[in-house]
Design a protein around this motif. Structure first.
Motif, PDB file in Angstrom:
ATOM      1  N   SER A  91      -3.172   4.960  -9.305  1.00  0.00           N
ATOM      2  CA  SER A  91      -3.135   6.408  -9.302  1.00  0.00           C
ATOM      3  C   SER A  91      -3.577   6.913  -7.940  1.00  0.00           C
ATOM      4  CB  SER A  91      -4.074   6.986 -10.375  1.00  0.00           C
ATOM      5  OG  SER A  91      -3.696   6.571 -11.663  1.00  0.00           O
ATOM      6  N   CYS A  92      -3.080   8.064  -7.579  1.00  0.00           N
ATOM      7  CA  CYS A  92      -3.485   8.708  -6.325  1.00  0.00           C
ATOM      8  C   CYS A  92      -3.621  10.198  -6.597  1.00  0.00           C
ATOM      9  CB  CYS A  92      -2.444   8.443  -5.247  1.00  0.00           C
ATOM     10  SG  CYS A  92      -2.737   9.337  -3.694  1.00  0.00           S
TER      11      CYS A  92
ATOM     12  N   VAL B  71      -6.956  10.060  -2.743  1.00  0.00           N
ATOM     13  CA  VAL B  71      -7.869   9.036  -3.247  1.00  0.00           C
ATOM     14  C   VAL B  71      -7.133   8.161  -4.252  1.00  0.00           C
ATOM     15  CG1 VAL B  71     -10.025   8.562  -4.443  1.00  0.00           C
ATOM     16  CG2 VAL B  71      -9.870  10.547  -2.930  1.00  0.00           C
ATOM     17  N   GLU B  72      -7.026   6.873  -3.910  1.00  0.00           N
ATOM     18  CA  GLU B  72      -6.355   5.916  -4.788  1.00  0.00           C
ATOM     19  C   GLU B  72      -7.349   5.267  -5.740  1.00  0.00           C
ATOM     20  OE1 GLU B  72      -4.573   5.190  -0.546  1.00  0.00           O
ATOM     21  OE2 GLU B  72      -6.546   5.500  -1.437  1.00  0.00           O
ATOM     22  N   SER B  73      -6.834   4.820  -6.866  1.00  0.00           N
ATOM     23  CA  SER B  73      -7.620   4.042  -7.822  1.00  0.00           C
ATOM     24  C   SER B  73      -6.677   3.173  -8.647  1.00  0.00           C
ATOM     25  CB  SER B  73      -8.436   4.959  -8.740  1.00  0.00           C
ATOM     26  OG  SER B  73      -7.573   5.783  -9.512  1.00  0.00           O
ATOM     27  N   GLY B  74      -7.278   2.242  -9.383  1.00  0.00           N
ATOM     28  CA  GLY B  74      -6.484   1.419 -10.290  1.00  0.00           C
ATOM     29  C   GLY B  74      -6.221   0.001  -9.834  1.00  0.00           C
ATOM     30  N   GLY B  75      -6.647  -0.334  -8.625  1.00  0.00           N
ATOM     31  CA  GLY B  75      -6.456  -1.698  -8.159  1.00  0.00           C
ATOM     32  C   GLY B  75      -7.361  -2.673  -8.892  1.00  0.00           C
TER      33      GLY B  75
ATOM     34  N   LEU C  66      -7.486   5.812   1.593  1.00  0.00           N
ATOM     35  CA  LEU C  66      -8.211   4.668   2.147  1.00  0.00           C
ATOM     36  C   LEU C  66      -7.742   3.341   1.576  1.00  0.00           C
ATOM     37  CD1 LEU C  66     -11.838   6.114   2.254  1.00  0.00           C
ATOM     38  CD2 LEU C  66     -10.154   5.958   4.098  1.00  0.00           C
ATOM     39  N   GLY C  67      -6.980   3.380   0.505  1.00  0.00           N
ATOM     40  CA  GLY C  67      -6.409   2.162  -0.046  1.00  0.00           C
ATOM     41  C   GLY C  67      -7.174   1.614  -1.229  1.00  0.00           C
ATOM     42  N   THR C  68      -6.463   0.821  -2.040  1.00  0.00           N
ATOM     43  CA  THR C  68      -7.060   0.123  -3.176  1.00  0.00           C
ATOM     44  C   THR C  68      -6.518  -1.304  -3.185  1.00  0.00           C
ATOM     45  OG1 THR C  68      -7.454   0.228  -5.568  1.00  0.00           O
ATOM     46  CG2 THR C  68      -5.278   0.917  -4.813  1.00  0.00           C
ATOM     47  N   GLN C  69      -7.405  -2.262  -3.421  1.00  0.00           N
ATOM     48  CA  GLN C  69      -7.032  -3.669  -3.343  1.00  0.00           C
ATOM     49  C   GLN C  69      -6.354  -4.119  -4.637  1.00  0.00           C
ATOM     50  OE1 GLN C  69      -7.551  -6.132  -0.745  1.00  0.00           O
ATOM     51  NE2 GLN C  69      -6.188  -7.297  -2.089  1.00  0.00           N
ATOM     52  N   VAL C  70      -5.231  -4.786  -4.476  1.00  0.00           N
ATOM     53  CA  VAL C  70      -4.545  -5.428  -5.602  1.00  0.00           C
ATOM     54  C   VAL C  70      -4.466  -6.918  -5.301  1.00  0.00           C
ATOM     55  CG1 VAL C  70      -2.349  -5.677  -6.816  1.00  0.00           C
ATOM     56  CG2 VAL C  70      -3.217  -3.394  -6.237  1.00  0.00           C
ATOM     57  N   THR C  71      -4.987  -7.732  -6.208  1.00  0.00           N
ATOM     58  CA  THR C  71      -4.954  -9.180  -6.043  1.00  0.00           C
ATOM     59  C   THR C  71      -4.280  -9.799  -7.260  1.00  0.00           C
ATOM     60  OG1 THR C  71      -7.012  -9.115  -4.774  1.00  0.00           O
ATOM     61  CG2 THR C  71      -6.325 -11.250  -5.640  1.00  0.00           C
ATOM     62  N   VAL C  72      -3.249 -10.580  -7.012  1.00  0.00           N
ATOM     63  CA  VAL C  72      -2.507 -11.231  -8.090  1.00  0.00           C
ATOM     64  C   VAL C  72      -2.718 -12.732  -7.964  1.00  0.00           C
ATOM     65  CG1 VAL C  72      -0.282 -11.500  -9.232  1.00  0.00           C
ATOM     66  CG2 VAL C  72      -0.808  -9.375  -7.987  1.00  0.00           C
ATOM     67  N   SER C  73      -3.319 -13.330  -8.976  1.00  0.00           N
ATOM     68  CA  SER C  73      -3.581 -14.775  -8.949  1.00  0.00           C
ATOM     69  C   SER C  73      -2.432 -15.541  -9.592  1.00  0.00           C
ATOM     70  CB  SER C  73      -4.884 -15.086  -9.678  1.00  0.00           C
ATOM     71  OG  SER C  73      -4.774 -14.726 -11.049  1.00  0.00           O
TER      72      SER C  73
ATOM     73  N   TYR D 111      -1.763   1.649  -0.242  1.00  0.00           N
ATOM     74  CA  TYR D 111      -2.103   2.962   0.290  1.00  0.00           C
ATOM     75  C   TYR D 111      -1.150   4.019  -0.247  1.00  0.00           C
ATOM     76  CZ  TYR D 111      -4.723   0.278   3.764  1.00  0.00           C
ATOM     77  OH  TYR D 111      -5.587  -0.581   4.391  1.00  0.00           O
ATOM     78  N   CYS D 112      -1.715   5.142  -0.592  1.00  0.00           N
ATOM     79  CA  CYS D 112      -0.954   6.318  -0.976  1.00  0.00           C
ATOM     80  C   CYS D 112      -0.801   7.196   0.266  1.00  0.00           C
ATOM     81  CB  CYS D 112      -1.736   7.057  -2.063  1.00  0.00           C
ATOM     82  SG  CYS D 112      -1.018   8.590  -2.632  1.00  0.00           S
ATOM     83  N   ALA D 113       0.357   7.844   0.405  1.00  0.00           N
ATOM     84  CA  ALA D 113       0.589   8.693   1.565  1.00  0.00           C
ATOM     85  C   ALA D 113       1.404   9.919   1.158  1.00  0.00           C
ATOM     86  CB  ALA D 113       1.331   7.906   2.647  1.00  0.00           C
ATOM     87  N   ALA D 114       1.208  11.005   1.930  1.00  0.00           N
ATOM     88  CA  ALA D 114       1.894  12.261   1.643  1.00  0.00           C
ATOM     89  C   ALA D 114       2.696  12.708   2.853  1.00  0.00           C
ATOM     90  CB  ALA D 114       0.876  13.337   1.261  1.00  0.00           C
ATOM     91  N   ASN D 115       3.915  13.192   2.618  1.00  0.00           N
ATOM     92  CA  ASN D 115       4.713  13.745   3.713  1.00  0.00           C
ATOM     93  C   ASN D 115       5.069  15.194   3.437  1.00  0.00           C
ATOM     94  OD1 ASN D 115       7.748  14.111   2.991  1.00  0.00           O
ATOM     95  ND2 ASN D 115       7.302  12.081   2.149  1.00  0.00           N
TER      96      ASN D 115
END
Length: 124
Positions: A21-22, A5-9, A116-123, A95-99
């Motif tokens: 964070s993930c 679970v990602e967060s922080g976007g 599932l991903g977190t959106q990052v938008t840079v203006s 997206y965060c991923a584990a191997n």
């Protein structure tokens, strides 16, 4: 497999910073290599950064080298992506991923669990 679970976007101005964070479920987090990937609208998913199971080895895409830092806290089952000097072209879903092989590889094929991903938008 594990669950991520990602967060922080969010939305930030160019030149600003964000910390993603993930959090990973499961007792085997410390054996997994972890990676961050991103996908911008209309583009393929691309590698951003990865860290091996111990945190002793990291790997970055050239486009983010010197601006982004990946780290992990195995005691908290968490991997971080500190993003500084953000640019509009960094806008994407991250997206965060584990191997399970524990590596810091850049190929998405070695990663078997994804968030599932977190959106990052840079203006600009």
């Amino acid at each position: 497999q594990v669950q991520l679970v990602e967060s922080g976007g969010g939305l930030v101005q160019a030149g600003g910073s964000l910390r993603l964070s993930c959090v990973v479920s499961g007792r085997t987090f410390s054996t997994y290599g972890m990676g961050w990937f991103r996908q911008a609208p209309g583009k393929e998913r691309e590698f951003v950064a990865a860290i091996n199971w111990s945190g002793g080895r990291t790997n970055y895409a050239n486009s983010v080298k010197g601006r982004f830092t990946i780290s992990r806290e195995n005691a908290k089952n968490t991997v971080f992506l500190q993003m500084d000097s953000l640019k509009p072209e960094d806008t994407a879903v991250y997206y965060c991923a584990a191997n399970p092989v524990g590596s810091s590889g850049a190929s998405s094929s070695v990663y078997d669990s994804w968030g599932l991903g977190t959106q990052v938008t840079v203006s600009s």
